[in-house]
Design a protein around this motif. Structure first.
Motif, mmCIF file in Angstrom:
data_model
loop_
_atom_site.group_PDB
_atom_site.id
_atom_site.type_symbol
_atom_site.label_atom_id
_atom_site.label_comp_id
_atom_site.label_asym_id
_atom_site.label_seq_id
_atom_site.Cartn_x
_atom_site.Cartn_y
_atom_site.Cartn_z
ATOM 1 N N ASP B 343 -10.742 -5.241 -2.826
ATOM 2 C CA ASP B 343 -10.866 -4.999 -4.267
ATOM 3 C C ASP B 343 -9.558 -4.489 -4.856
ATOM 4 O O ASP B 343 -9.538 -3.593 -5.712
ATOM 5 C CB ASP B 343 -12.009 -4.012 -4.549
ATOM 6 C CG ASP B 343 -13.361 -4.614 -4.187
ATOM 7 O OD1 ASP B 343 -13.457 -5.856 -4.145
ATOM 8 O OD2 ASP B 343 -14.305 -3.844 -3.934
ATOM 9 N N SER B 344 -8.452 -5.033 -4.371
ATOM 10 C CA SER B 344 -7.109 -4.755 -4.892
ATOM 11 C C SER B 344 -6.633 -3.319 -4.695
ATOM 12 O O SER B 344 -5.640 -2.904 -5.302
ATOM 13 C CB SER B 344 -7.003 -5.132 -6.381
ATOM 14 O OG SER B 344 -7.308 -6.491 -6.564
ATOM 15 N N ILE B 345 -7.344 -2.538 -3.896
ATOM 16 C CA ILE B 345 -6.838 -1.202 -3.567
ATOM 17 C C ILE B 345 -6.858 -0.993 -2.053
ATOM 18 O O ILE B 345 -7.493 -1.747 -1.317
ATOM 19 C CB ILE B 345 -7.605 -0.063 -4.283
ATOM 20 C CG1 ILE B 345 -9.072 -0.038 -3.850
ATOM 21 C CG2 ILE B 345 -7.488 -0.192 -5.796
ATOM 22 C CD1 ILE B 345 -9.849 1.117 -4.446
ATOM 23 N N SER B 346 -6.191 0.037 -1.615
ATOM 24 C CA SER B 346 -6.021 0.296 -0.190
ATOM 25 C C SER B 346 -7.344 0.618 0.494
ATOM 26 O O SER B 346 -8.170 1.352 -0.054
ATOM 27 C CB SER B 346 -5.051 1.479 -0.017
ATOM 28 O OG SER B 346 -4.760 1.679 1.344
ATOM 29 N N VAL B 347 -7.567 0.058 1.690
ATOM 30 C CA VAL B 347 -8.688 0.516 2.511
ATOM 31 C C VAL B 347 -8.107 1.500 3.522
ATOM 32 O O VAL B 347 -6.893 1.617 3.667
ATOM 33 C CB VAL B 347 -9.393 -0.640 3.257
ATOM 34 C CG1 VAL B 347 -9.988 -1.618 2.289
ATOM 35 C CG2 VAL B 347 -8.451 -1.335 4.217
ATOM 36 N N ASN B 348 -8.973 2.201 4.178
ATOM 37 C CA ASN B 348 -8.528 3.208 5.126
ATOM 38 C C ASN B 348 -8.112 2.534 6.433
ATOM 39 O O ASN B 348 -8.942 2.213 7.267
ATOM 40 C CB ASN B 348 -9.693 4.176 5.375
ATOM 41 C CG ASN B 348 -9.190 5.538 5.789
ATOM 42 O OD1 ASN B 348 -7.981 5.761 5.859
ATOM 43 N ND2 ASN B 348 -10.118 6.428 6.085
ATOM 44 N N PHE B 349 -6.813 2.268 6.602
ATOM 45 C CA PHE B 349 -6.394 1.590 7.829
ATOM 46 C C PHE B 349 -5.450 2.484 8.618
ATOM 47 O O PHE B 349 -4.891 3.448 8.089
ATOM 48 C CB PHE B 349 -5.738 0.235 7.508
ATOM 49 C CG PHE B 349 -4.465 0.328 6.702
ATOM 50 C CD1 PHE B 349 -3.237 0.482 7.328
ATOM 51 C CD2 PHE B 349 -4.500 0.263 5.315
ATOM 52 C CE1 PHE B 349 -2.064 0.566 6.585
ATOM 53 C CE2 PHE B 349 -3.335 0.342 4.574
ATOM 54 C CZ PHE B 349 -2.115 0.500 5.205
ATOM 55 N N ASP B 350 -5.306 2.147 9.891
ATOM 56 C CA ASP B 350 -4.485 2.960 10.793
ATOM 57 C C ASP B 350 -3.035 2.455 10.738
ATOM 58 O O ASP B 350 -2.714 1.410 11.278
ATOM 59 C CB ASP B 350 -5.059 2.857 12.204
ATOM 60 C CG ASP B 350 -4.350 3.798 13.175
ATOM 61 O OD1 ASP B 350 -3.174 4.148 12.927
ATOM 62 O OD2 ASP B 350 -4.984 4.170 14.183
ATOM 63 N N GLU B 351 -2.175 3.217 10.082
ATOM 64 C CA GLU B 351 -0.767 2.822 9.904
ATOM 65 C C GLU B 351 -0.110 2.470 11.246
ATOM 66 O O GLU B 351 0.648 1.508 11.342
ATOM 67 C CB GLU B 351 0.034 3.960 9.260
ATOM 68 C CG GLU B 351 -0.174 4.119 7.774
ATOM 69 C CD GLU B 351 0.842 3.330 6.946
ATOM 70 O OE1 GLU B 351 1.746 2.699 7.534
ATOM 71 O OE2 GLU B 351 0.690 3.337 5.715
ATOM 72 N N ALA B 352 -0.399 3.263 12.272
ATOM 73 C CA ALA B 352 0.263 3.073 13.571
ATOM 74 C C ALA B 352 -0.109 1.723 14.178
ATOM 75 O O ALA B 352 0.733 1.035 14.762
ATOM 76 C CB ALA B 352 -0.118 4.209 14.520
ATOM 77 N N VAL B 353 -1.386 1.351 14.023
ATOM 78 C CA VAL B 353 -1.851 0.078 14.578
ATOM 79 C C VAL B 353 -1.190 -1.094 13.842
ATOM 80 O O VAL B 353 -0.760 -2.073 14.459
ATOM 81 C CB VAL B 353 -3.395 -0.013 14.478
ATOM 82 C CG1 VAL B 353 -3.876 -1.398 14.896
ATOM 83 C CG2 VAL B 353 -4.043 1.066 15.348
ATOM 84 N N VAL B 354 -1.078 -0.978 12.518
ATOM 85 C CA VAL B 354 -0.452 -2.067 11.757
ATOM 86 C C VAL B 354 1.033 -2.143 12.088
ATOM 87 O O VAL B 354 1.598 -3.228 12.239
ATOM 88 C CB VAL B 354 -0.675 -1.878 10.239
ATOM 89 C CG1 VAL B 354 -0.062 -3.043 9.476
ATOM 90 C CG2 VAL B 354 -2.164 -1.776 9.923
#
Lengths: 396, 396
Positions: B343-354
């Motif tokens: 929905d055009s906003i950030s989801v809660n993702f793991d920065e380290a994994v990305v």
């Protein structure tokens, strides 16, 4: 024209037009100044141009709607670090809170307050720091606000111009920020112009929309258009000088926009040189501007200029890539006044001399496409290791 | 579709289709191989697509005119080092001499000989070396010709695919060169496809024009379109297999073009990673392709990927910069399968994994724009210090 230019003078130092105040403070978003504002003692006629990105940031959208409502602004609050873009309904609420906080502080209508944010896309505003900071803003006369909105800019970009209009003086001042994600379309990055001239808002908007096309819209750093681009103008009339249809005012206004736009190009992320492209004898002004912008936007041309390499084939490559009308067998090309190409092929030029002139801090590329009478200009910068370095680690 | 794919197999090694010969030699233009050719024992049906640059190089223009004349080619001679572009009437004469030299050598009509050149723009061909070199070309079966046309390429780009058509085998082979000045429009750089299939030249041209749009035209390295871009196909029918309307042949042909296009993107000047953008649920295929190409073409996205930085705001910036139809409040985005935006906003993702997945040699960006059923793809690479290094000193 010369007569007009004699009446329009760039001042040695930045100066706020009469009736304008400002401040820039450290609100805690980063080390250094990060929050600021402009405040006019009376509501000022206002005009704006905004990014054409489909993801318009919340503050950009709010300021556009606010200016469109009554074409007036009395204050603009602005911050760096966080762009408040791609932040959804929360971001829109945050921008409204910033607007209301300034209105409450000064007891003015919230529809007289613009909001501008710049920084990382997709992060929410640290609203506690922002609202606490707004309470601390004072009515000063420094240029700290220009520092508060800097991101990767290497220095604050400001200019003040005085115009003599029938013996009376009007000041036009402007500042802007912008270094990366620079490829404006309709407007660019953040630019704030103030003047104590007396002018109707519809005339101000017409002037801005016209002159932004030859200035901010003709610069590029990296071909990327921001979600937050915006240029606003506020004219509070405090000088008492009516500038309707004044050539001197238009010249001063153009000088401010042109100077700021070139400052952004010259201070492009990692840049060591300002690159100016002048295209003449095009069929239309649009064609000339398109060719000029393609040249200053080409990564290959930008890299060659960084390396002081007179690789004119890349400039021809950029020209040929456009759909502008050309006399393909009779194009001429000069770098800093030295002719390299005539009739679309190489002339006998001294490589060493061109290499030396390419080492200057300003590189001027002149192109003659031999099909008409129209001219156009664009400004950009070289592409350097530091551009990659800055952008490979912007968030960390 | 799976049934077709089972009948189309990539071979482990490059193999010329039946009836094709080739060679690559050192003609003295540089250290290493610099001149080569393809030769068919009989005239082959031929098709081509060419750069849309207004400054079309002399050999590109000559080959286009030659193919358009009778839609046949028996040989293509090619060189690196010098592009024979922006060389005026002398350049056109030189290309004709190259064509005639091959015709004389093999006693065939000069209208059956294509010419391709790549290298620096604006320099004249060293014709003494070229004509002496053409005399030395032999009828071999190596892939040396693919090495002879390399410029800043880090390796030769070749592929052979075998298609089983009603129990008979047809080979489609292709090679290409290209690393910088890559932003094809209609065609790209130099690509040479050969096949022993039996097919009418008009059908071959239709297939090429269609599939080049999803492959070569969807890659970009630096946004710069070359004056020499060209892809040619030669079908000599030596297998005896008529492939008119064959799905297997079309699949093999597409696989060759798609593989070569991705090879160019992955081997972009200075690149360390291939970047693939897949856009789905767009209103039209053109919209999907436009968005995908804007993403892989953005200097800011490319720099962030070089720095393993999950700066998805820049991807949104690139998407928003296009005029493709979007559901601006409901765009989703994934990097290597990890969702970053909903929905055009950030989801809660793991920065380290990305960050870890961004360190791979292939980065896949998936985007859902939520307005229709069309999909599109594009390929590019990261922007690195080495891109700048290579292009700041290309000629020296």
């Amino acid at each position: 024209m010369d007569q007009i230019q004699n009446k329009v003078k760039k001042l040695d130092e930045y100066q706020w037009p009469q009736g304008f105040f400002s401040d820039g403070i450290h609100a805690g978003l980063r080390d250094g100044l990060d929050l600021g504002w402009i405040y006019s003692e009376t509501p000022a006629a206002a005009a704006g141009v905004y990014t054409t990105s489909q993801f318009q940031a919340a503050p950009t959208k709010l300021t556009k709607n606010t200016i469109n409502l009554n074409h007036q602004l009395q204050a603009v609050v602005m911050n760096s670090v966080c762009a408040n873009s791609c932040t959804g309904p929360q971001g829109e609420a945050d921008a409204l809170v910033m607007q209301q906080a300034v209105a409450d502080k000064m007891t003015i209508d919230s529809n007289l307050v613009g909001v501008a944010s710049t920084g990382v896309i997709g992060q929410y505003m640290p609203m506690g720091l922002i609202t606490a900071g707004i309470k601390k803003l004072e009515l000063g006369d420094s240029d700290k606000v220009a520092h508060a909105v800097m991101t990767t800019d290497s220095h604050a970009k400001t200019i003040s111009v005085a115009a003599d209009i029938d013996g009376e003086t009007v000041i036009v001042s402007g500042f802007c920020k912008g270094s990366g994600m620079i490829h404006p379309n309709m407007a660019t990055m953040l630019g704030f112009v103030t003047t104590d001239a007396k002018i109707a808002s519809y005339e101000l908007q017409a002037l801005l929309s016209e002159h932004v096309n030859d200035t901010f819209n003709q610069i590029t750093v990296d071909g990327d258009t921001s979600t937050n681009d915006m240029v606003t103008v506020m004219a509070n009339g405090a000088s008492g000088v009516d500038v309707a249809a004044s050539d001197e005012f238009e010249a001063a206004f153009h000088q401010v926009l042109s100077y700021l736009a070139q400052e952004i190009a010259a201070d492009g992320e990692g840049a060591t040189k300002l690159v100016e492209a002048n295209v003449k004898h095009a069929e239309t002004k649009e064609d000339a501007q398109k060719i000029a912008k393609q040249i200053v936007g080409s990564n290959l041309v930008k890299s060659a200029i960084f390396g002081d390499d007179a690789n004119w084939g890349r400039i021809m490559g950029a020209i040929g890539q456009t759909d502008a009308k050309l006399d393909v067998d009779h194009v001429s090309l000069w770098i800093n006044g030295i002719q390299l190409v005539k009739d679309s092929i190489s002339v006998n030029f001294d490589e060493a001399v061109v290499k030396e002139t390419l080492a200057s801090s300003k590189v001027v590329i002149d192109v003659d496409v031999n099909v008409g009478e129209a001219s156009g200009q664009a400004w950009g910068c070289d592409l350097t290791y530091d551009y990659v370095k800055i952008n490979a680690s912007y968030r960390s």
